[in-house]
Scaffold this motif. Structure first.
Motif, PDB file in Angstrom:
ATOM      1  N   ILE A 171      23.550 -34.409  68.689  1.00 59.35           N
ATOM      2  CA  ILE A 171      23.210 -35.841  68.678  1.00 59.35           C
ATOM      3  C   ILE A 171      22.589 -36.264  70.005  1.00 59.35           C
ATOM      4  N   ASN A 172      23.306 -36.029  71.097  1.00 59.35           N
ATOM      5  CA  ASN A 172      22.803 -36.417  72.421  1.00 59.35           C
ATOM      6  C   ASN A 172      21.742 -35.447  72.933  1.00 59.35           C
ATOM      7  N   GLY A 173      21.954 -34.161  72.662  1.00 61.33           N
ATOM      8  CA  GLY A 173      21.025 -33.160  73.164  1.00 61.33           C
ATOM      9  C   GLY A 173      19.649 -33.243  72.531  1.00 61.33           C
ATOM     10  N   GLY A 174      19.566 -33.739  71.300  1.00 63.91           N
ATOM     11  CA  GLY A 174      18.277 -33.864  70.628  1.00 63.91           C
ATOM     12  C   GLY A 174      17.710 -35.260  70.677  1.00 63.91           C
ATOM     13  N   ALA A 175      18.272 -36.113  71.524  1.00 62.67           N
ATOM     14  CA  ALA A 175      17.843 -37.515  71.585  1.00 62.67           C
ATOM     15  C   ALA A 175      16.371 -37.659  71.969  1.00 62.67           C
ATOM     16  N   ALA A 176      15.859 -36.733  72.779  1.00 55.03           N
ATOM     17  CA  ALA A 176      14.454 -36.814  73.200  1.00 55.03           C
ATOM     18  C   ALA A 176      13.518 -36.768  71.997  1.00 55.03           C
ATOM     19  N   LEU A 177      13.816 -35.901  71.026  1.00 50.43           N
ATOM     20  CA  LEU A 177      12.985 -35.800  69.825  1.00 50.43           C
ATOM     21  C   LEU A 177      13.147 -37.019  68.932  1.00 50.43           C
ATOM     22  N   VAL A 178      14.386 -37.494  68.837  1.00 55.28           N
ATOM     23  CA  VAL A 178      14.660 -38.655  67.990  1.00 55.28           C
ATOM     24  C   VAL A 178      13.984 -39.900  68.565  1.00 55.28           C
ATOM     25  N   ASN A 179      14.119 -40.094  69.869  1.00 57.46           N
ATOM     26  CA  ASN A 179      13.519 -41.269  70.521  1.00 57.46           C
ATOM     27  C   ASN A 179      11.993 -41.245  70.446  1.00 57.46           C
ATOM     28  N   ALA A 180      11.418 -40.041  70.421  1.00 54.70           N
ATOM     29  CA  ALA A 180       9.962 -39.924  70.326  1.00 54.70           C
ATOM     30  C   ALA A 180       9.466 -40.053  68.893  1.00 54.70           C
ATOM     31  N   GLY A 181      10.385 -40.101  67.940  1.00 56.24           N
ATOM     32  CA  GLY A 181      10.002 -40.276  66.546  1.00 56.24           C
ATOM     33  C   GLY A 181       9.515 -39.021  65.854  1.00 56.24           C
ATOM     34  N   VAL A 182       9.763 -37.841  66.457  1.00 48.22           N
ATOM     35  CA  VAL A 182       9.294 -36.607  65.835  1.00 48.22           C
ATOM     36  C   VAL A 182      10.380 -35.921  65.008  1.00 48.22           C
ATOM     37  N   LEU A 187      17.865 -34.028  60.756  1.00 49.75           N
ATOM     38  CA  LEU A 187      16.949 -32.889  60.720  1.00 49.75           C
ATOM     39  C   LEU A 187      17.298 -31.865  61.802  1.00 49.75           C
ATOM     40  N   ASN A 188      17.635 -32.350  62.994  1.00 54.02           N
ATOM     41  CA  ASN A 188      18.029 -31.439  64.075  1.00 54.02           C
ATOM     42  C   ASN A 188      19.263 -30.631  63.691  1.00 54.02           C
ATOM     43  N   SER A 189      20.240 -31.300  63.078  1.00 56.98           N
ATOM     44  CA  SER A 189      21.462 -30.627  62.658  1.00 56.98           C
ATOM     45  C   SER A 189      21.178 -29.618  61.552  1.00 56.98           C
ATOM     46  N   ALA A 190      20.346 -30.021  60.594  1.00 58.46           N
ATOM     47  CA  ALA A 190      20.044 -29.143  59.461  1.00 58.46           C
ATOM     48  C   ALA A 190      19.370 -27.854  59.903  1.00 58.46           C
ATOM     49  N   PRO A 443       8.013 -29.014  66.291  1.00 55.49           N
ATOM     50  CA  PRO A 443       8.983 -29.211  67.382  1.00 55.49           C
ATOM     51  C   PRO A 443      10.432 -29.117  66.902  1.00 55.49           C
ATOM     52  N   ILE A 444      10.662 -29.365  65.621  1.00 55.99           N
ATOM     53  CA  ILE A 444      12.040 -29.334  65.108  1.00 55.99           C
ATOM     54  C   ILE A 444      12.580 -27.913  65.094  1.00 55.99           C
ATOM     55  N   THR A 445      11.762 -26.966  64.631  1.00 52.78           N
ATOM     56  CA  THR A 445      12.218 -25.575  64.613  1.00 52.78           C
ATOM     57  C   THR A 445      12.311 -25.012  66.035  1.00 52.78           C
ATOM     58  N   VAL A 446      11.408 -25.449  66.906  1.00 51.04           N
ATOM     59  CA  VAL A 446      11.462 -24.993  68.302  1.00 51.04           C
ATOM     60  C   VAL A 446      12.742 -25.490  68.966  1.00 51.04           C
ATOM     61  N   PHE A 447      13.067 -26.771  68.775  1.00 54.37           N
ATOM     62  CA  PHE A 447      14.288 -27.303  69.370  1.00 54.37           C
ATOM     63  C   PHE A 447      15.526 -26.657  68.755  1.00 54.37           C
ATOM     64  N   ALA A 448      15.459 -26.338  67.471  1.00 57.84           N
ATOM     65  CA  ALA A 448      16.599 -25.675  66.834  1.00 57.84           C
ATOM     66  C   ALA A 448      16.872 -24.323  67.475  1.00 57.84           C
ATOM     67  N   GLY A 449      15.801 -23.589  67.835  1.00 58.18           N
ATOM     68  CA  GLY A 449      15.989 -22.326  68.545  1.00 58.18           C
ATOM     69  C   GLY A 449      16.642 -22.540  69.898  1.00 58.18           C
ATOM     70  N   GLN A 450      16.210 -23.578  70.603  1.00 57.08           N
ATOM     71  CA  GLN A 450      16.827 -23.959  71.870  1.00 57.08           C
ATOM     72  C   GLN A 450      18.305 -24.294  71.675  1.00 57.08           C
ATOM     73  N   ASN A 451      18.594 -25.083  70.667  1.00 60.09           N
ATOM     74  CA  ASN A 451      19.946 -25.561  70.412  1.00 60.09           C
ATOM     75  C   ASN A 451      20.875 -24.412  70.038  1.00 60.09           C
ATOM     76  N   ALA A 452      20.400 -23.529  69.162  1.00 61.20           N
ATOM     77  CA  ALA A 452      21.215 -22.382  68.753  1.00 61.20           C
ATOM     78  C   ALA A 452      21.489 -21.452  69.928  1.00 61.20           C
ATOM     79  N   ALA A 453      20.461 -21.219  70.732  1.00 62.91           N
ATOM     80  CA  ALA A 453      20.634 -20.337  71.888  1.00 62.91           C
ATOM     81  C   ALA A 453      21.488 -20.985  72.970  1.00 62.91           C
ATOM     82  N   GLY A 454      21.442 -22.326  73.050  1.00 65.52           N
ATOM     83  CA  GLY A 454      22.326 -23.022  73.978  1.00 65.52           C
ATOM     84  C   GLY A 454      23.780 -22.755  73.636  1.00 65.52           C
ATOM     85  N   SER A 455      24.057 -22.671  72.334  1.00 69.54           N
ATOM     86  CA  SER A 455      25.400 -22.308  71.890  1.00 69.54           C
ATOM     87  C   SER A 455      25.710 -20.863  72.250  1.00 69.54           C
ATOM     88  N   LEU A 456      24.754 -19.979  72.007  1.00 68.55           N
ATOM     89  CA  LEU A 456      24.946 -18.555  72.268  1.00 68.55           C
ATOM     90  C   LEU A 456      25.174 -18.266  73.747  1.00 68.55           C
TER      91      LEU A 456
END
Length: 513
Positions: A171-182, A187-190, A443-456
Motif C-alpha cells: 500500500i505505502n510502498g506502491g504509493a508512487a505509482l498510485v499517486n501518478a495514476g498508473v 493492481l499492485n497487490s494482484a 510499470p505495474i509488472t516492473v514494480f511487482a518484480g521490485q516488490n517481490a524481490a524486496g520481500s526476498l
C-alpha cells in the motif's frame, strides 16, 4: 563504475567480513559504518556541503540508526525472554509435546508448518522482523540445529513481506505509482501475488533440502507439493481478489489448517530417521495451553491490536498506535505477551528477574550490530550522499531491455540494506516507474518484480539474520546462516528475474493499462 564500486563497498565489507573471514556481525558492522561515514564526508559529498553541514547530516542519521536499532532490540528482548522463560521453567519439553500433537511426529512436516506457514502468519499480523525472531526458537525447541532453524525461519518470511503487516509494504510502498495514476493498490497487490505465489511453490522443497539434504524428500514429496500449491493458490486468491491487508496473515493461517487436514486424510509413512523422538514418558509439568501461552497470546493479541485499534478508532487509531514508529506497537505487544506468559507459567518475581537479567546480558552485541547497520543504511539512503541511488541507477543503466530483471535485483538490494521491503519499495518505486515509461513497458509488472524481490531480500538482510541469531543465542554465527540463505536466495532470485521478464514482455504486457 568507480562510483558504483565505492557505493556498494560498505555492503561488500559486511559480507566479506561475515562470510569470508567469519567475523561476528557486531565486529564488522562498525567497521563498515566508519568506512561509509568516510565516503559520505569525501567522495559522496555530492551536494557540496561544508564539513560542519555534513557532520550535522551524519549526526542525524547516526542517532536515527541508534534509535531504530533500539526498537528492534526491544523486540528481540521480548522474543528471547520468552525462550529463556520456557527453558528456566522446564516448559520447553511441554512445548515440544504440544507442537508434536499439532504437526505429527514427522520432523519435516513440523519444519513446513512451523518454519514456513507460521512466519507468513506472523508477517501479516506484525511484520517488522518479528517472524524469524519468533519462529527460530520454536524450531530450536523441537531439536533442530539453531542455524538451520534460523535459515528456515528467514526462508518462511521471504515471500510474504511484499504485503507485510496489514498490507503496508504494498500500500505505502506502491504509493508512487498510485499517486501518478498508473496503477492502483489492488493492481499492485494482484501482480506481486502472481510472482510470490510461484515463489512459495518451491519454498517447502528448499526448506527440506536445507534441513535434511536430498534424502529428506523420501516419502514426503506429495505433501511438499500440496503445501506449495495450496499455499501459493491461497496467496494468489487473497492478493488478487481480497486485497493486500490480509494476504500474508490469511495465507499463513489457512496454509496451516489445510496442511493439518491434508495430513489427516493422506498420512505420511515417515522413515525412522525423520521421526520426532520424544524424551519418553516424562511427566508433563504444564498443560499445552500453559506451555504455549506466550505464543498463543501473541497469535491473539497481535492481530487483535493491529486490526482492532484502527476499527475502534478510525480517525486516528492507527496513527496514534504508530506515533513512535510502526515497530513500537509490535514491541509493546510482544513484551506484554512475554509477561503474561511468565505469569501463566507460574513464575515468581525472583524467577522473572533472573530471566530478564539473562536476556539483557546477551543483547549488547545485537545493539552494536543493529545500530551500526541501520546508521549505515540511512547514510547510504541519504540524498546528500546518493550512494543507494548511484548503485541502483548503475544497475538500471546496464540492464537496458532487461530492466524488469534488473528491478528484481534492485528490489533485493534495497531490502538487504534497509532491512525492509517497504523501505526498498519507497526508495525505488518512482525510479522504476520512470524507467518503465522511458522503455515503454508495463510499470505495474516492473514494480511487482521490485516488490517481490524486496520481500526476498529479507532472506539475506544482516539485520534480520542478527535478530534471529540473538533469539537462539547464536550471536557470532551470522556467517553460517548467510552461507545457507544465500543459496536459497539466488535460486528464488533467478526465478523472479525470469518471471518478471515473462510477465512484462509476454504474459501481462498490458495488465492494468
Amino acid at each position: 563504475m568507480l562510483s558504483f564500486i565505492l557505493a556498494i563497498s560498505p555492503i561488500v565489507i559486511v559480507l566479506v567480513g561475515i562470510m569470508a573471514f567469519r567475523m561476528s556481525a557486531y565486529k564488522i558492522a562498525p567497521i563498515a559504518l566508519i568506512w561509509g561515514m568516510f565516503l559520505a564526508l569525501t567522495y559522496f559529498n555530492i551536494t557540496g556541503l561544508t564539513l560542519r553541514e555534513n557532520i550535522v547530516v551524519l549526526d542525524a542519521n547516526v542517532w536515527k540508526g541508534i534509535k531504530e536499532g533500539f526498537k528492534i532490540v526491544v523486540m528481540v528482548f521480548g522474543a528471547f525472554t520468552i525462550l529463556n522463560a520456557l527453558k528456566d521453567t522446564g516448559a520447553m519439553e511441554d512445548v515440544k509435546a504440544a507442537i508434536t500433537q499439532v504437526s505429527g511426529n514427522d520432523r519435516r512436516v513440523q519444519l513446513i508448518i512451523i518454519g514456513i506457514f507460521f512466519p507468513i502468519f506472523l508477517e501479516g499480523a506484525a511484520g517488522a522482523g518479528a517472524p524469524a525472531a519468533l519462529t527460530a526458537p520454536f524450531l530450536t525447541a523441537l531439536g533442530f540445529d539453531p542455524i538451520i532453524a534460523i535459515a528456515v525461519s528467514l526462508l518462511g518470511d521471504c515471500t510474504c513481506t511484499s504485503w507485510g503487516g496489514a498490507g503496508l509494504t504494498t500500500i505505502n510502498g506502491g504509493a508512487a505509482l498510485v499517486n501518478a495514476g498508473v496503477s492502483t493498490t489492488a493492481l499492485n497487490s494482484a501482480m506481486v501475488g502472481r510472482i510470490n505465489s510461484l515463489g512459495l511453490l518451491i519454498v517447502p522443497f528448499i526448506a527440506v533440502l536445507i534441513a535434511f539434504g536430498p534424502k529428506g524428500f523420501r516419502g514426503i514429496i506429495h505433501y511438499l507439493v500440496f503445501a506449495g500449491v495450496s499455499g501459493g493458490l491461497v496467496m494468489f486468491a487473497l492478493s488478487n481478489f481480497i486485497g493486500p491487508e490480509i494476504t500474508s496473515l490469511g495465507t499463513g493461517i489457512i496454509g496451516i489448517i489445510l496442511s493439518i487436514f491434508f495430513l489427516k486424510l493422506v498420512p505420511i509413512n515417515t522413515p525412522k530417521e525423520f521421526k520426532y523422538v520424544s524424551q519418553g514418558n516424562i511427566k508433563r509439568k504444564y498443560s499445552a495451553f500453559q506451555a504455549l501461552s506466550p505464543y498463543i497470546y501473541m497469535l491473539v493479541l497481535i492481530p487483535l491490536v493491529r486490526y482492532g485499534v484502527p476499527a475502534l478508532f478510525p480517525e486516528n487509531g492507527f496513527a496514534t498506535m504508530c506515533i513512535l514508529g510502526y515497530i513500537v506497537w509490535v514491541d509493546v505487544v510482544i513484551l506484554f505477551c512475554s509477561l503474561l506468559g511468565m505469569i501463566t507459567l507460574g513464575m515468581n518475581w525472583k524467577g522473572m528477574k533472573k530471566v530478564i537479567k539473562e536476556t539483557i546480558k546477551s543483547l549488547a552485541p545485537v545493539m552494536i550490530t543493529m545500530g551500526s547497520l541501520l546508521c549505515l543504511s540511512y547514510i547510504m539512503q541519504s540524498e546528500t550522499t546518493g550512494m543507494m541511488s548511484t548503485a541502483a541507477k548503475t544497475i538500471a543503466g546496464i540492464a537496458g531491455t532487461a530492466y524488469p530483471a534488473a528491478a528484481v535485483v534492485i528490489g533485493a538490494f534495497g531490502s538487504f540494506i534497509t532491512g525492509t521491503g517497504l523501505g526498498s519499495n519507497i526508495m525505488f518505486a518512482g525510479m522504476h516507474m520512470e524507467a518503465a515509461q522511458l522503455l515503454n513497458i508495463n510499470p505495474i509488472t516492473v514494480f511487482a518484480g521490485q516488490n517481490a524481490a524486496g520481500s526476498l531480500g529479507n532472506l539475506i538482510c544482516p539485520n534480520n539474520v542478527v535478530a534471529a541469531c540473538a533469539t537462539v543465542n547464536q550471536i557470532g554465527r551470522e556467517g553460517d546462516v548467510l552461507r545457507i540463505t544465500f543459496k536459497a536466495f539466488f535460486v528464488i532470485l533467478v526465478e523472479y528475474m525470469i518471471i518478471a521478464m515473462l510477465y512484462t514482455y509476454v504474459i501481462f504486457p498490458t495488465f492494468g493499462l
